[in-house]
Design a protein around this motif. Structure first.
Motif, PDB file in Angstrom:
ATOM      1  N   VAL A 192      31.116  43.693  82.221  1.00 37.31           N
ATOM      2  CA  VAL A 192      30.919  42.267  82.460  1.00 37.31           C
ATOM      3  C   VAL A 192      31.727  41.496  81.430  1.00 37.31           C
ATOM      4  O   VAL A 192      31.617  41.758  80.227  1.00 37.31           O
ATOM      5  N   ARG A 193      32.556  40.554  81.901  1.00 41.83           N
ATOM      6  CA  ARG A 193      33.360  39.728  81.004  1.00 41.83           C
ATOM      7  C   ARG A 193      32.606  38.430  80.705  1.00 41.83           C
ATOM      8  O   ARG A 193      32.356  37.633  81.617  1.00 41.83           O
TER       9      ARG A 193
ATOM     10  N   THR B  53      22.779  40.930  83.103  1.00 44.46           N
ATOM     11  CA  THR B  53      23.908  40.917  82.164  1.00 44.46           C
ATOM     12  C   THR B  53      24.975  39.942  82.644  1.00 44.46           C
ATOM     13  O   THR B  53      25.633  39.265  81.838  1.00 44.46           O
ATOM     14  N   GLU B  54      25.153  39.860  83.971  1.00 43.82           N
ATOM     15  CA  GLU B  54      26.171  38.969  84.547  1.00 43.82           C
ATOM     16  C   GLU B  54      25.895  37.496  84.263  1.00 43.82           C
ATOM     17  O   GLU B  54      26.779  36.648  84.406  1.00 43.82           O
ATOM     18  N   ALA B  55      24.669  37.174  83.868  1.00 40.11           N
ATOM     19  CA  ALA B  55      24.328  35.803  83.482  1.00 40.11           C
ATOM     20  C   ALA B  55      24.139  35.722  81.970  1.00 40.11           C
ATOM     21  O   ALA B  55      23.383  34.886  81.477  1.00 40.11           O
TER      22      ALA B  55
ATOM     23  N   GLY C 244      25.274  28.245  86.635  1.00 38.90           N
ATOM     24  CA  GLY C 244      25.017  27.726  85.296  1.00 38.90           C
ATOM     25  C   GLY C 244      26.145  28.097  84.353  1.00 38.90           C
ATOM     26  O   GLY C 244      26.998  28.936  84.669  1.00 38.90           O
ATOM     27  N   PRO C 245      26.156  27.508  83.159  1.00 36.51           N
ATOM     28  CA  PRO C 245      27.239  27.764  82.205  1.00 36.51           C
ATOM     29  C   PRO C 245      27.224  29.180  81.616  1.00 36.51           C
ATOM     30  O   PRO C 245      28.167  29.560  80.918  1.00 36.51           O
ATOM     31  N   ASN C 246      26.187  29.938  81.888  1.00 34.36           N
ATOM     32  CA  ASN C 246      26.089  31.304  81.369  1.00 34.36           C
ATOM     33  C   ASN C 246      26.545  32.355  82.368  1.00 34.36           C
ATOM     34  O   ASN C 246      26.472  33.561  82.087  1.00 34.36           O
ATOM     35  N   VAL C 247      27.037  31.946  83.539  1.00 37.51           N
ATOM     36  CA  VAL C 247      27.538  32.907  84.523  1.00 37.51           C
ATOM     37  C   VAL C 247      28.838  33.514  84.017  1.00 37.51           C
ATOM     38  O   VAL C 247      29.736  32.804  83.554  1.00 37.51           O
ATOM     39  N   MET C 248      28.956  34.815  84.101  1.00 34.83           N
ATOM     40  CA  MET C 248      30.109  35.542  83.569  1.00 34.83           C
ATOM     41  C   MET C 248      31.438  35.043  84.155  1.00 34.83           C
ATOM     42  O   MET C 248      31.474  34.384  85.211  1.00 34.83           O
TER      43      MET C 248
ATOM     44  N   LEU D 147      26.585  33.212  90.614  1.00 36.22           N
ATOM     45  CA  LEU D 147      26.181  34.615  90.587  1.00 36.22           C
ATOM     46  C   LEU D 147      25.251  34.929  91.765  1.00 36.22           C
ATOM     47  O   LEU D 147      24.157  34.379  91.862  1.00 36.22           O
ATOM     48  N   ARG D 148      25.743  35.789  92.636  1.00 38.40           N
ATOM     49  CA  ARG D 148      24.898  36.306  93.706  1.00 38.40           C
ATOM     50  C   ARG D 148      24.107  37.471  93.114  1.00 38.40           C
ATOM     51  O   ARG D 148      24.657  38.540  92.846  1.00 38.40           O
TER      52      ARG D 148
END
Length: 868
Positions: free
Chosen positions: A143-144, A277-279, A324-328, A347-348
């Motif tokens: 995850v980036r 983790t992706e978020a 949201g601003p935390n989406v990878m 993020l789905r």
């Protein structure tokens, strides 16, 4: 390919010095202020250089790893973060991504290995962190996460948790796991303190650390709560605990409700959280005040985030989508992906969800947790929920032709397979069900589903190796029988003993599942079941520690045989220790019955047994919290009330000695003032009244907190209150009931005595208060002797041949007391010893009958659950 650092790193990493001399990190060796931490981070950042480079860090929960992590973030170096204890995963990712710098532990310190001068990679300016979503397998799919992702999610979490500089969080989870890392990030963003530790919650030192360092919070995954059950968390005094967070998987709603209510009673909050983790870490949280009423919900989006539910064809519920601003930024699978910018904007989650009437979101399944077997769509999450409703912890996976389910503990796998096949609609041949000692888990505590899938292959291999045994319905414990795998006799004996110990607990306590972390008390054991369990365990283990009823079952091991003393065949120990309360109950019922019949005169044992009742109440009925504990206390009272009422009703029908008030155990309140045969059951009534009163008192939150905080002082105060009736300063409202609260409370104080000074105080109180209670010195001497035995001798040595008879008499003591009133009158005129023997035998027979009725009821109850 190198890019000169132009942008500052993550603000919470480079702004550490803003919090000055506030404690930042506490370990068992050192305390660092924010200024000191900032200096270390700056020094390590200089070692990394000013050019952005790809860094790989094998981290653990220590200062060195934390400093390296913060230095990379502060300097803008993209970081691959992995667990220290998985070197193969690190090697795999080093081979896949060719990092410029590798930081790993070496000889108790941390080593920085520069593999390249500068960097061989093109690194996107926003890239800050790379995390794996597959545990510690070393999968190249990462995850980036951007600098903004990390900062935004840290601030969001700190906001809804209300983190301030005064908070102190214990690191109960690995920092290489996104949940554990989010605890670090959110607290550093607010100048709070991190108590770095690698201790587990099952380690007593962890709780000592929590108290010493005044920790206000810790993080937990669902498996953590199973461990908390085993260590008696509900009884702990943690006055500075402000909240517990839960994430890392679904916690069963009944557990959410239970811990939310426990927290409410004890003054701390439970934050149920949802994330991926992706978020970065968190997407939703359940406000603590809503947890008890909506334990199935994940709650509301975190500050700055939002949800929507997109329909999914063929399903009633839709897929949860988060923005949201935390989406990878997106995923990386090769080094070339490190140069890419944002490839997704939302993020789905892959989770199926709905929104309830209260406006809270609820996850009901996993879109990818569906498999199609023989044309039938199977919800793997529903399979696990079906088994959870039966009280069985399970993990389910599937292939195109088979459903594979692992169940925890010793289970009737054939019955469970039948229930599952019927419930899901699959043929039995398409189902593999495996019983394992513990469900396989990743380092994060999440279920390891690939390992569950692998169990199917192990079962097939084991079946081929053992062609004479049917594979269907076998457990892993069976297919790996020591006798068939070449284990030594000692190893085989140890395995057999472990299974035997669990079987004893299941038999005695009428439970279908026993975990290594559970104890006799946590499983609902009481003074009645204690007798049978202790005697059988002593026979299997050869010894029993004084606190065995509070010891996790997995630690109850046979006594080691000293190598220096050769085994002497044909010679057995002739003496065995027996719990003093058991001995007193066995001797007491013989003396009571013999005195009533007139075989000999020895009074006072009934009052000793009242003190023993208080002693056992303190040992077995005070663990846990809230409704589960109250329910267990009422069940224990029911084991007295139901057999008593049933027998007294029978006596009422066949004699004219008793009244309806006797049947409902209210003779002391509704019966005649003068002492008649209707007062035969005063002892049962007194015990029931006291137990109900004590349970009711402890159901009051502030009284409950007082008892937990002052476990010795609380019963001492009850004892003082009981002396008011003992010395008739206050007349009891219940006519003719011999004041007994002081004796019950005195037994309670005995159980809570831990030091020599406390035992001396109890002994002094006994010697001072018992004399004068009766105008009968021998009776008072009996009372004092019994209570002093409980105080000073937790066990008594008795001839081994008497241990089982003593256990039977102690277990059946209440039933003997009940039935002897009917049995002895016609026999006493013939022969008094015969009347005593007949009373004891009849009481034991009634005890066996009641136990069988209970077992039958439990069997039908379990069967009904399985058929639902």
């Amino acid at each position: 390919m190198t890019t000169q650092l132009e942008l500052a790193g993550v603000p919470f990493a480079w702004g550490l010095a803003d919090y000055g001399d506030t404690p930042a990190i506490i370990t068992d060796r050192v305390t660092l202020t924010y200024n000191e931490l900032a200096e270390r981070v700056e020094a390590f950042a200089r070692r990394l250089g000013t050019e952005r480079r790809l860094v790989a860090l094998a981290a653990s929960n220590n200062i060195e790893s934390l400093v390296a992590y913060l230095a990379a973030l502060a300097g803008g170096h993209p970081l691959i973060l992995l667990p220290e204890d998985k070197p193969t995963a690190l090697d795999s990712l080093v081979a896949a991504y060719d990092p410029d710098v590798v930081i790993r532990p070496a000889n108790g310190e941390i080593a920085l290995v520069e593999r390249h001068q500068g960097s061989r990679h093109e690194l996107h300016p926003d890239l800050a962190l790379l995390l794996s979503t597959s545990g510690s397998t070393g999968s190249p799919k990462l995850v980036r996460l951007s600098q903004r992702n990390l900062q935004a999610n840290a601030e969001s979490i700190a906001s809804y948790l209300g983190i301030t500089a005064g908070d102190r969080a214990a690191t109960t989870l690995p920092m290489s796991y996104c949940y554990g890392l989010s605890v670090i990030n959110s607290h550093l963003s607010r100048g709070a303190t991190l108590v770095l530790t690698g201790l587990s919650v099952v380690d007593p030192c962890f709780w000592e650390l929590i108290r010493q360092q005044h920790c206000t919070s810790f993080a937990a995954v669902p498996y953590t709560f199973e461990l908390l059950e085993g260590v008696g968390f509900g009884d702990m005094d943690l006055p500075e605990l402000r909240y517990i967070t839960q994430a890392g998987g679904r916690l069963a709603p009944d557990q959410v409700r239970r811990y939310a209510q426990l927290g409410s009673a004890q003054g701390w909050d439970l934050f149920v959280m949802y994330g991926q983790t992706e978020a970065t870490a968190r997407m939703a949280y359940l406000p603590p005040h809503l947890a008890a009423d909506h334990p199935e919900a994940i709650g509301l989006p975190v500050p700055g985030g939002s949800f929507r539910i997109d329909p999914v064809e063929g399903l009633h519920d839709g897929e949860l989508v988060y923005t949201g601003p935390n989406v990878m930024l997106g995923y990386a699978e090769t080094p070339e992906d490190l140069s890419r910018g944002r490839t997704i904007t939302e993020l789905r989650t892959g989770d199926l969800a709905r929104k309830n009437a209260a406006g809270l979101y609820q996850v009901v399944g996993r879109r990818s947790r569906f498999v199609k077997i023989v044309g039938l769509r199977v919800d793997l999450g529903q399979v696990e929920r079906m088994l959870a409703d039966l009280g069985v912890a399970a993990a389910s996976t599937g292939t195109d032709d088979r459903l594979v389910v692992a169940v925890e503990g010793e289970q009737d796998t054939q019955l469970l397979s039948k229930v599952l096949a019927q419930g899901v609609g699959l043929p039995r041949s398409a189902l593999t069900l495996v019983a394992v000692k513990e469900l396989p888990r990743l380092g994060s505590g999440k279920l390891d589903y690939p390992a569950v899938t692998a169990l199917s292959a192990e079962m097939t291999k084991a079946a081929k190796a053992l062609p004479d045994v049917a594979a269907a319905g076998r457990t892993v414990a069976e297919t790996n029988d020591p006798a068939s795998t070449g284990l030594s006799n000692e190893a085989r004996s140890s395995t057999a003993n472990t299974l035997t110990v669990k079987q004893i607990f299941m038999d005695v306590l009428e439970v279908s599942e026993v975990k290594d972390t559970e104890t006799f008390v946590s499983l609902g054991g009481d003074s009645l079941s204690f007798v049978a369990a202790s005697v059988r365990l002593e026979q299997v283990l050869g010894h029993l520690p004084p606190d065995w009823h509070l010891t996790p079952i997995g630690r109850l091991q046979p006594a080691p045989k000293p190598e220096s003393q050769p085994r002497r065949s044909g010679i057995k120990r002739t003496v065995a220790p027996i719990d003093t309360s058991i001995a007193l109950r066995a001797v007491g019922i013989i003396f009571i019955v013999s005195t009533h019949i007139g075989l000999f005169e020895w009074q006072g044992m009934a009052h000793v047994l009242i003190a023993a009742a208080g002693y056992n109440f303190a040992r077995f009925q005070l663990s846990g919290q809230g409704m589960p504990r109250l329910r267990r206390q009422l069940v224990s009272i029911g084991r007295i009330v139901v057999p008593a009422m049933a027998f007294i009703a029978f006596a009422f029908l066949v004699t004219d000695r008793y009244s309806l008030a006797n049947i409902v155990l209210l003779n002391a309140i509704l019966g005649p003032v003068e002492v008649t045969t209707q007062w035969h059951f005063w002892f049962i009534e007194d015990i029931v009244y006291i137990l109900l009163a004590m349970s009711a008192l402890l159901a009051v939150p502030w009284i409950n907190r007082t008892e937990r905080r002052y476990p010795f002082l609380y019963p001492l105060i009850l004892f003082g209150a009981g002396l008011l009736t003992r010395y008739e300063i206050v007349e009891p409202d219940v006519p003719h009931t011999i004041p007994a609260l002081w004796l019950f409370a005195l037994g309670w104080v005995v159980a809570r005595s831990r030091t020599l000074l406390q035992r001396c105080l109890v002994a002094a109180l006994t010697v001072i208060t018992v004399p004068g209670f009766f105008e009968d010195n021998p009776r008072e001497a009996t009372m004092m002797a019994g209570i002093l035995l409980l105080t000073w001798l937790p066990t008594l040595p008795v001839p081994r041949v008497l241990t089982r008879p003593a256990a039977i008499l102690a277990s059946a003591s209440m039933h003997i007391y009940l039935v002897h009133w009917l049995v002895y009158p016609p026999l006493a005129d013939i022969n008094r010893p015969l009347a005593v023997a007949g009373s004891l035998a009849a009481g034991i027979a009634y005890w066996i009958f009641c136990n069988r009725c209970t077992s039958t009821f439990q069997w039908f109850r379990n069967r009904s659950k399985q058929q639902l």
